[in-house]
Design an enzyme around this catalytic site. Structure first.
Site, short mmCIF file in Angstrom:
data_model
loop_
_atom_site.label_atom_id
_atom_site.label_comp_id
_atom_site.label_asym_id
_atom_site.label_seq_id
_atom_site.Cartn_x
_atom_site.Cartn_y
_atom_site.Cartn_z
N ARG A 258 48.56 50.03 43.68
CA ARG A 258 49.97 50.41 43.53
C ARG A 258 50.17 51.91 43.72
NH1 ARG A 258 54.04 47.76 41.21
NH2 ARG A 258 52.64 46.29 40.20
N LYS B 277 39.06 34.24 24.10
CA LYS B 277 38.03 35.16 23.61
C LYS B 277 38.61 36.58 23.45
CE LYS B 277 37.02 37.15 27.82
NZ LYS B 277 36.85 38.56 28.20
N ASN C 257 39.90 44.83 24.26
CA ASN C 257 40.59 44.07 23.22
C ASN C 257 40.04 44.40 21.83
OD1 ASN C 257 42.52 42.00 24.58
ND2 ASN C 257 40.68 41.99 25.84
#
Length: 334
Positions: free
Chosen positions: A37, A197, A262
């Site tokens: 992008r 997960k 995460n």
């Protein structure tokens, strides 16, 4: 002797996982059209041969990798399309792309997330929106962190597809001197397990941020594996061994590794960061943040017992106090 023509691949995404996959693919006989992008990143790669924003130490083979910022140009004349962008931004990235641009191509999802607006798996969304047959859709599962690929540490990938030929060919394209690959057919189990997960890794990070230790995390992860089994069995019944590396292995590396975005995001939340401040601190997308809302809402239909998903959802979307949620959760774990 006839020279084998290179396989033509479109890579969509400019992040760390896209960069790692470009590195893996360029080990083989390929030509990659890499869509990014940001024009500044594309120009930098053309000039200096590395991505200035992610995994900047990875040297890009610009003889095999051609970068561009026009999505339709990236799709021209390719045999394979690899999607490696956060699930929340797939629709925006593919603006201007129509079903005919996907025609005849094998589509590979390297996205471990879920489409937030429709709560669909990425492969289901691509298949429905762009008329891609199921046998031409595949997913990449770990355990494999982009950062270790950058260091050429030996890694394993699982390629899942309902089409055996698609799984085999994608596996061969990603197999190289430091990556081993295995083709399988459980696309739904692997894709849902990869989504979940990340939610588990958020929970592990939250507990770490709150000061819980390794003993509790081990119990949390073992209970999470049971939670994943209940959910995937309810949504897509199939005989599957969840102790395999694509399921348990991917869960373990995401739950425990310092490379896990995460887990890092969850740790910040556990330490008292707001969602906005945690996102700003990381400068990367934690797929589990979006995924937990989708999985929670999908489960309103199936009613599977998923206390870990419920706890993370309550913390991130109901603004429940992490301390209170984890105090409640620990009474439910065995």
């Amino acid at each position: 002797m006839k020279v084998q023509q290179p396989t033509r691949i479109t890579m969509v995404g400019g992040g760390s996982w896209a960069t790692a996959l470009v590195k893996i693919l360029s080990e083989n006989n390929v030509i990659v059209k890499w869509w990014l992008r940001k024009k500044s990143d594309a120009d930098h790669i053309k000039t200096f041969g590395h991505n200035p924003s992610y995994l900047s130490d990875v040297q890009i083979n610009t003889r095999k990798v051609k970068v561009c910022t026009k999505i339709r140009e990236a799709f021209k004349d390719s045999d394979y399309v690899v999607l490696a962008i956060p699930a929340a931004f797939v629709a925006d990235a593919l603006t201007g792309i129509r079903p005919e641009h996907f025609a005849g191509k094998c589509v590979v999802s390297a996205i471990k997330g879920i489409i937030p607006e429709t709560h669909q798996l990425v492969t289901d969304w691509i298949g429905e929106r762009y008329n891609v047959p199921a046998e031409l859709l595949s997913v990449i599962a770990g355990p494999c962190h982009a950062e270790e690929v950058a260091l050429e540490k030996y890694s394993y990938l699982t390629i899942a597809s309902q089409g055996a030929e698609c799984a085999e060919t994608v596996a061969s394209l990603l197999r190289c001197r430091f990556v081993q690959t295995t083709p399988v057919d459980d696309i739904y189990g692997i894709e849902y397990a990869a989504v979940m997960k990340n939610i588990v890794a958020l929970a592990c990070g939250i507990t770490r941020g709150l000061g819980y230790g390794d003993n509790f995390q081990a119990v949390l992860v073992s209970n999470a594996m049971q939670e994943i089994r209940r959910f995937v069995d309810a949504t897509h019944v199939k005989h599957r061994d969840l102790s395999g590396s694509a399921y348990l292995g991917d869960l373990l590396v995401t739950a425990y590794s310092p490379f896990s975005r995460n887990r890092t995001f969850g740790t910040l939340i556990g330490r008292g960061y707001t969602i906005q401040s945690a996102q700003a601190e990381m400068n990367m997308i934690a797929e589990g943040y979006y995924a937990v809302k989708s999985i929670f809402e999908i489960n309103q239909k199936y009613k599977v017992n998923m206390p870990i998903v419920d706890a993370v959802y309550n913390i991130l979307y109901e603004r429940a106090a992490p301390t209170n949620e984890m105090n409640s959760l620990k009474e439910l774990l065995t």
